[in-house]
Design a protein around this motif. Structure first.
Motif, PDB file in Angstrom:
ATOM      1  N   THR A  46       0.971  -1.063   0.052  1.00 19.05           N
ATOM      2  CA  THR A  46      -0.215  -0.006  -0.086  1.00 19.05           C
ATOM      3  C   THR A  46       0.880   1.447  -0.220  1.00 19.05           C
ATOM      4  O   THR A  46       0.643   2.050  -0.834  1.00 19.05           O
ATOM      5  CB  THR A  46      -0.954  -0.035   1.202  1.00 19.05           C
ATOM      6  N   PRO A  47       1.956   1.487   0.671  1.00 22.13           N
ATOM      7  CA  PRO A  47       2.731   2.557   0.716  1.00 22.13           C
ATOM      8  C   PRO A  47       3.420   2.514  -0.788  1.00 22.13           C
ATOM      9  O   PRO A  47       3.583   3.663  -1.171  1.00 22.13           O
ATOM     10  CB  PRO A  47       4.058   2.377   1.668  1.00 22.13           C
ATOM     11  N   VAL A 114       5.574  -0.561  13.226  1.00 24.80           N
ATOM     12  CA  VAL A 114       6.018   0.643  13.973  1.00 24.80           C
ATOM     13  C   VAL A 114       6.706   1.423  12.789  1.00 24.80           C
ATOM     14  O   VAL A 114       6.488   2.793  12.936  1.00 24.80           O
ATOM     15  CB  VAL A 114       7.005   0.202  14.963  1.00 24.80           C
ATOM     16  N   GLY A 115       7.409   0.810  11.992  1.00 35.61           N
ATOM     17  CA  GLY A 115       7.890   1.826  10.993  1.00 35.61           C
ATOM     18  C   GLY A 115       6.771   2.528  10.283  1.00 35.61           C
ATOM     19  O   GLY A 115       7.167   3.927   9.785  1.00 35.61           O
ATOM     20  N   LEU A 116       6.003   1.964   9.816  1.00 30.60           N
ATOM     21  CA  LEU A 116       4.818   2.470   8.876  1.00 30.60           C
ATOM     22  C   LEU A 116       4.208   3.779   9.880  1.00 30.60           C
ATOM     23  O   LEU A 116       3.721   4.731   9.314  1.00 30.60           O
ATOM     24  CB  LEU A 116       3.792   1.521   8.493  1.00 30.60           C
ATOM     25  N   VAL A 183     -10.624   3.419  -1.120  1.00 29.94           N
ATOM     26  CA  VAL A 183     -11.259   2.955   0.015  1.00 29.94           C
ATOM     27  C   VAL A 183     -11.173   4.188   1.257  1.00 29.94           C
ATOM     28  O   VAL A 183     -12.270   4.433   2.064  1.00 29.94           O
ATOM     29  CB  VAL A 183     -11.196   1.820   0.419  1.00 29.94           C
ATOM     30  N   LEU A 184      -9.879   4.356   1.399  1.00 31.36           N
ATOM     31  CA  LEU A 184      -9.498   4.969   2.762  1.00 31.36           C
ATOM     32  C   LEU A 184      -9.393   6.756   2.541  1.00 31.36           C
ATOM     33  O   LEU A 184      -9.125   7.160   3.612  1.00 31.36           O
ATOM     34  CB  LEU A 184      -8.156   4.571   3.376  1.00 31.36           C
ATOM     35  N   GLY A 185      -9.466   7.268   1.188  1.00 32.48           N
ATOM     36  CA  GLY A 185      -9.277   8.507   0.976  1.00 32.48           C
ATOM     37  C   GLY A 185      -7.940   8.905   1.026  1.00 32.48           C
ATOM     38  O   GLY A 185      -6.839   7.858   0.870  1.00 32.48           O
ATOM     39  N   LEU A 190      -4.629   6.679   8.313  1.00 31.25           N
ATOM     40  CA  LEU A 190      -5.533   5.640   7.761  1.00 31.25           C
ATOM     41  C   LEU A 190      -4.800   4.686   6.651  1.00 31.25           C
ATOM     42  O   LEU A 190      -4.600   3.527   6.729  1.00 31.25           O
ATOM     43  CB  LEU A 190      -6.967   5.965   7.477  1.00 31.25           C
ATOM     44  N   LEU A 191      -4.154   5.379   5.756  1.00 31.93           N
ATOM     45  CA  LEU A 191      -3.589   4.811   4.565  1.00 31.93           C
ATOM     46  C   LEU A 191      -2.354   4.016   5.170  1.00 31.93           C
ATOM     47  O   LEU A 191      -2.109   2.673   4.600  1.00 31.93           O
ATOM     48  CB  LEU A 191      -3.062   5.662   3.504  1.00 31.93           C
ATOM     49  N   PHE A 192      -1.808   4.245   6.055  1.00 37.18           N
ATOM     50  CA  PHE A 192      -0.647   3.476   6.606  1.00 37.18           C
ATOM     51  C   PHE A 192      -0.950   2.500   7.437  1.00 37.18           C
ATOM     52  O   PHE A 192      -0.425   1.363   7.370  1.00 37.18           O
ATOM     53  CB  PHE A 192       0.601   4.545   6.962  1.00 37.18           C
ATOM     54  N   MET A 193      -1.688   2.812   8.698  1.00 37.35           N
ATOM     55  CA  MET A 193      -2.069   2.053   9.741  1.00 37.35           C
ATOM     56  C   MET A 193      -3.133   0.942   9.491  1.00 37.35           C
ATOM     57  O   MET A 193      -2.793  -0.106  10.102  1.00 37.35           O
ATOM     58  CB  MET A 193      -2.305   2.855  10.931  1.00 37.35           C
ATOM     59  N   VAL A 194      -4.133   1.302   8.645  1.00 36.86           N
ATOM     60  CA  VAL A 194      -5.126  -0.136   8.348  1.00 36.86           C
ATOM     61  C   VAL A 194      -4.423  -1.165   7.505  1.00 36.86           C
ATOM     62  O   VAL A 194      -4.612  -2.268   8.289  1.00 36.86           O
ATOM     63  CB  VAL A 194      -6.511   0.715   7.631  1.00 36.86           C
ATOM     64  N   PRO A 195      -3.842  -0.910   6.629  1.00 37.49           N
ATOM     65  CA  PRO A 195      -3.211  -2.050   6.253  1.00 37.49           C
ATOM     66  C   PRO A 195      -2.073  -2.829   6.953  1.00 37.49           C
ATOM     67  O   PRO A 195      -2.074  -3.958   7.014  1.00 37.49           O
ATOM     68  CB  PRO A 195      -2.554  -1.394   4.794  1.00 37.49           C
TER      69      PRO A 195
END
Length: 428
Positions: A46-47, A114-116, A183-185, A190-195
């Motif tokens: 995702t990143p 943690v890195g994300l 989906v996450l905008g 959110l883009l980093f932590m949800v995945p």
């Protein structure tokens, strides 16, 4: 007085001693294995597809975005290149009651999370670059242990089917990563932590059910640093099958990333699409590619196990992927692009469904499977690092914004990848 010595008992009739038949891996182990693959790649890709670029755009001037993203991505590729074989060797030699693979699956997934989180909250490019390097390092620690666990748990006769399932899950993760921003905008956290959270949960689930037996005794480590470094060298003269499989993977991944790196620009330039329309067409093309890939991967893996054949599937898949790449040369419409993506999905689906099984079958030493798989991962990481530079050179050589030379070379590279499996002898 003489006595007749007792006649020895007649020898029992000779019977061939055959090893006990291999048992199929438990269904819940296979299921959670596939889910762990999905989770790890969703958190990692995702990143790559969206959130890292958005984060870089937030913290650097517009004129510096391309170079900044290239720098961060290159550092991540270096981390992946180095970490996978190193942590693979460490995993092979880990001794403890939790097994060889479990500790590094957990450490890797936690470190990635943690890195994300650090990247999501960073305010400078330097912090983002260092955090992405560490994220890739921990992710590849988990991936090295994960791939070795496949070799540990899956018997030879079942590897094609399981490799197909794992290949499908990896590409489902790619599709999910491509659609995450929809989906996450554009909420960076959110883009980093949800995945990342999804990946961590799925890896922990796999760790819970994984029957990872502890190493009875740690192998001797004598010889110092030089000897340790030499263990990462797999002599192609002594292990030619491993070397040819390495060459095949390297070529196919190189060809794939030579195009996918420039997929969006291709749609904008060759098809003349607006930015919004190009994004929409690309998303639909990735969806078509993934759906075909999922079906092809599962069927190819199943057929490979039934027919006890690997090479023919790998060779066929690389040729089909090359045909799909060549089709793009004459594509001037969205419909033609979708057709080419379907052919590419068929080719890479068959490849993803069988190639891992072939690689597991030609590993030099089962006791060092994670280290050897880590070395083999160089055939994944190195092409991804050099493909953008080669692709840009080919595009510029053709006059700029011209993709015929790029696509033609990529198709030829795929054919070389197909031919490279022919000399392999250990696997049919």
């Amino acid at each position: 007085m003489t006595t007749t010595p007792p006649r020895p008992d007649p020898a029992p009739p000779y019977t061939e001693q055959r090893p006990p038949p291999e048992r199929s891996a438990r269904s819940w182990v296979v299921t959670t294995m596939a889910l762990a693959q999905l989770g790890l790649f969703l958190a990692l890709l995702t990143p790559v597809f969206s959130s890292l670029a958005i984060k870089v755009q937030d913290i650097v001037p517009k004129d510096d975005e391309v170079s900044a993203l290239g720098l961060v991505s290159s550092l991540g590729a270096v981390a992946a290149f180095l970490a996978n074989p190193v942590f693979g060797r460490i995993s092979d030699r880990t001794k403890g009651r939790f097994g060889r693979r479990r500790p590094w699956l957990v450490i890797g997934a936690l470190g990635l999370t943690v890195g994300l989180a650090v990247i999501a909250t960073a305010q400078s490019l330097a912090v983002v670059a260092v955090a992405w390097f560490l994220s890739q390092m921990f992710a590849n620690a988990a991936l090295a242990a994960f791939t070795a666990s496949v070799a540990d748990q899956i018997p030879v006769f079942q590897r094609g089917k399981v490799a197909g399932l794992i290949g499908v899950m990896q590409n489902v993760a790619i599709l999910g990563a491509a659609y995450a921003v929809r989906v996450l905008g554009t909420d960076i956290l959110l883009l980093f932590m949800v995945p990342a959270a999804v990946g961590l949960v799925l890896v922990v689930l796999y760790v819970i059910v994984l029957p990872d037996k502890p190493l009875p005794q740690r192998p001797p480590s004598g010889g110092g640093l030089r000897t340790m470094l030499r263990t990462f060298w797999v002599d192609p003269r002594k292990q030619p099958d491993f070397a040819w499989a390495f060459v095949s993977r390297f070529m196919v991944i190189l060809a794939m990333f030579m195009f996918t790196t420039f997929r969006l620009l291709f749609l904008q330039d060759q098809l003349g699409l607006s930015d919004d329309r190009a994004v929409s067409v690309m998303a639909t093309g990735v969806l078509v590619y993934t759906v075909v890939l999922m079906a092809a991967g599962q069927l190819a893996g199943w057929l490979s196990d039934r027919l006890r054949r690997r090479k023919v599937f790998v060779g066929f898949s690389a040729l089909v992927f090359g045909i799909g790449t060549a089709m793009l040369i004459t594509t001037h419409s969205a419909a033609g692009f979708y057709a080419a993506e379907a052919v590419l999905g068929l080719g890479f689906g068959v490849y993803a469904g069988v190639d891992l099984a072939l690689v597991l079958d030609v590993l030099p030493d089962p006791e060092d499977s994670a280290k050897d798989l880590g070395v083999f991962n160089i055939a994944n990481a190195a092409p991804q690092s050099i493909a953008p530079a080669i692709g840009a050179l080919l595009v510029n050589t053709a006059g700029g914004r011209e993709y015929h030379l790029l696509l033609g070379v990529a198709a030829a590279v795929c054919v070389v990848g197909a031919l490279a499996v022919i000399p392999i002898r250990k696997v049919r």
